[in-house]
Design a protein around this motif. Structure first.
Motif, mmCIF file in Angstrom:
data_model
loop_
_atom_site.group_PDB
_atom_site.id
_atom_site.type_symbol
_atom_site.label_atom_id
_atom_site.label_comp_id
_atom_site.label_asym_id
_atom_site.label_seq_id
_atom_site.Cartn_x
_atom_site.Cartn_y
_atom_site.Cartn_z
ATOM 1 N N ALA A 282 0.824 -1.208 0.000
ATOM 2 C CA ALA A 282 0.000 0.000 0.000
ATOM 3 C C ALA A 282 0.859 1.259 0.000
ATOM 4 O O ALA A 282 0.679 2.146 -0.840
ATOM 5 C CB ALA A 282 -0.941 -0.014 1.207
ATOM 6 N N SER B 256 -8.370 5.111 2.801
ATOM 7 C CA SER B 256 -8.547 4.539 1.460
ATOM 8 C C SER B 256 -9.598 5.310 0.667
ATOM 9 O O SER B 256 -9.407 5.575 -0.533
ATOM 10 C CB SER B 256 -8.939 3.064 1.571
ATOM 11 O OG SER B 256 -7.930 2.312 2.208
ATOM 12 N N SER C 207 -2.519 0.898 -5.536
ATOM 13 C CA SER C 207 -2.455 1.344 -4.136
ATOM 14 C C SER C 207 -3.849 1.469 -3.533
ATOM 15 O O SER C 207 -4.070 1.127 -2.367
ATOM 16 C CB SER C 207 -1.717 2.679 -4.047
ATOM 17 O OG SER C 207 -2.463 3.714 -4.673
ATOM 18 N N GLY D 6 -5.354 -0.642 -0.434
ATOM 19 C CA GLY D 6 -5.969 0.041 0.706
ATOM 20 C C GLY D 6 -7.263 -0.620 1.141
ATOM 21 O O GLY D 6 -7.472 -0.888 2.326
#
Length: 280
Positions: A14, A130, A177, A181
């Motif tokens: 992440a 996120s 990413s 998340g």
């Protein structure tokens, strides 16, 4: 065990895919006087586009202008990376404590309670960060879009000049990413139940529920026994009442027998009432 294995790995992916990102946009400007210029616009984490500047030629005056991109998405990006880093560090610490300090971990039930509380907090932080980073990423893509950048250039707004995007940013890492998340959100939220079971609180609630049900059951049994006693007493009274029978045809009545002594029979007349008297 899944939490111990996958939590550090997902946290690494992440913050590595977001924090280590750098991209560029290459634009070619063809002026009407056949003068050609290639412009490279580089950007990256933490996505403070107000600090990203580049020079663009002014075709008619043979000068250059300095342009800046618009937008600052550093707060969302840094918040996402910070949560990922702290989640990674806590996962490593929890793994070491769980395997090598098991006795201290379960002493007075403090370790499981702390782990449960931290798991709930990180689940919430992963969800918020996120969502914030996913929204910020859409803004990043809009700012660095080729049409938006070309619109900022004065030379590209002239019909006589031609502008073209030679290379566009690759968004694969940043999209990944966001995926990592939300995978961390599901992992930490799913671990809440297992951390709760380690605390033993669910066993206490089950014992209290079982004790309450047992009390209710015993209370119901006592009520049933009292009710049966009342019915037996009533039947005993009815039996005593039946023993005193009236003989309407004979014109007499009889009293219930007792064990006080042999009864004596007295009669005043042949048709009179019969009287039973027990001698003391």
């Amino acid at each position: 065990m899944c939490m111990v294995i996958f939590s550090p790995v997902l946290a690494i992916f992440a913050f590595a895919t977001c924090g280590g990102y750098s991209g560029q946009l290459r634009v070619r400007v063809d002026c009407a006087d056949k003068n050609q210029t290639n412009i490279t616009i580089s950007f990256g984490y933490p996505f403070r586009f107000e600090q990203v500047h580049f020079k663009v030629p002014l075709c008619d005056l043979k000068r250059h202008e300095t342009l800046f991109l618009e937008g600052d998405f550093s707060k969302s990006a840094q918040f996402f990376v910070t949560v990922a880093v702290f989640a990674f560090l806590y996962s490593l610490l929890a793994t070491v404590v769980y395997f090598f300090y098991q006795n201290k971990y379960r002493e007075n039930n403090r370790g499981p309670l702390l782990d449960f509380l931290v798991t709930v907090i990180f689940s919430f932080l992963w969800l918020v960060s996120s969502c914030a980073w996913a929204k910020a990423l859409s803004g990043v893509k809009e700012v660095v879009a080729s049409t938006q950048v070309l619109f900022l250039m004065s030379a590209c707004r002239e019909p006589a000049n031609e502008c073209e995007a030679l290379e566009k940013p690759v968004w694969t890492r940043l999209n990944t990413s966001v995926v990592f998340g939300f995978l961390n959100v599901m992992l930490w939220a799913g671990n809440i139940w297992f951390a709760y079971k380690e605390t033993g609180l669910h066993k206490t609630s089950q014992r209290s529920t079982r004790t309450l049900s047992e009390k209710q059951s015993s209370f119901s049994q006592r009520q049933c026994s009292q009710s049966s006693f009342d019915h037996s007493g009533a039947s005993y009274g009815q039996q005593l009442y039946r023993q005193v029978s009236f003989d309407h045809s004979a014109g007499g009545f009889s009293l219930p027998h007792t064990s006080l002594g042999p009864p004596s029979l007295y009669s005043s007349s042949s048709m009179g009432p019969l009287i039973l008297i027990n001698d003391m």
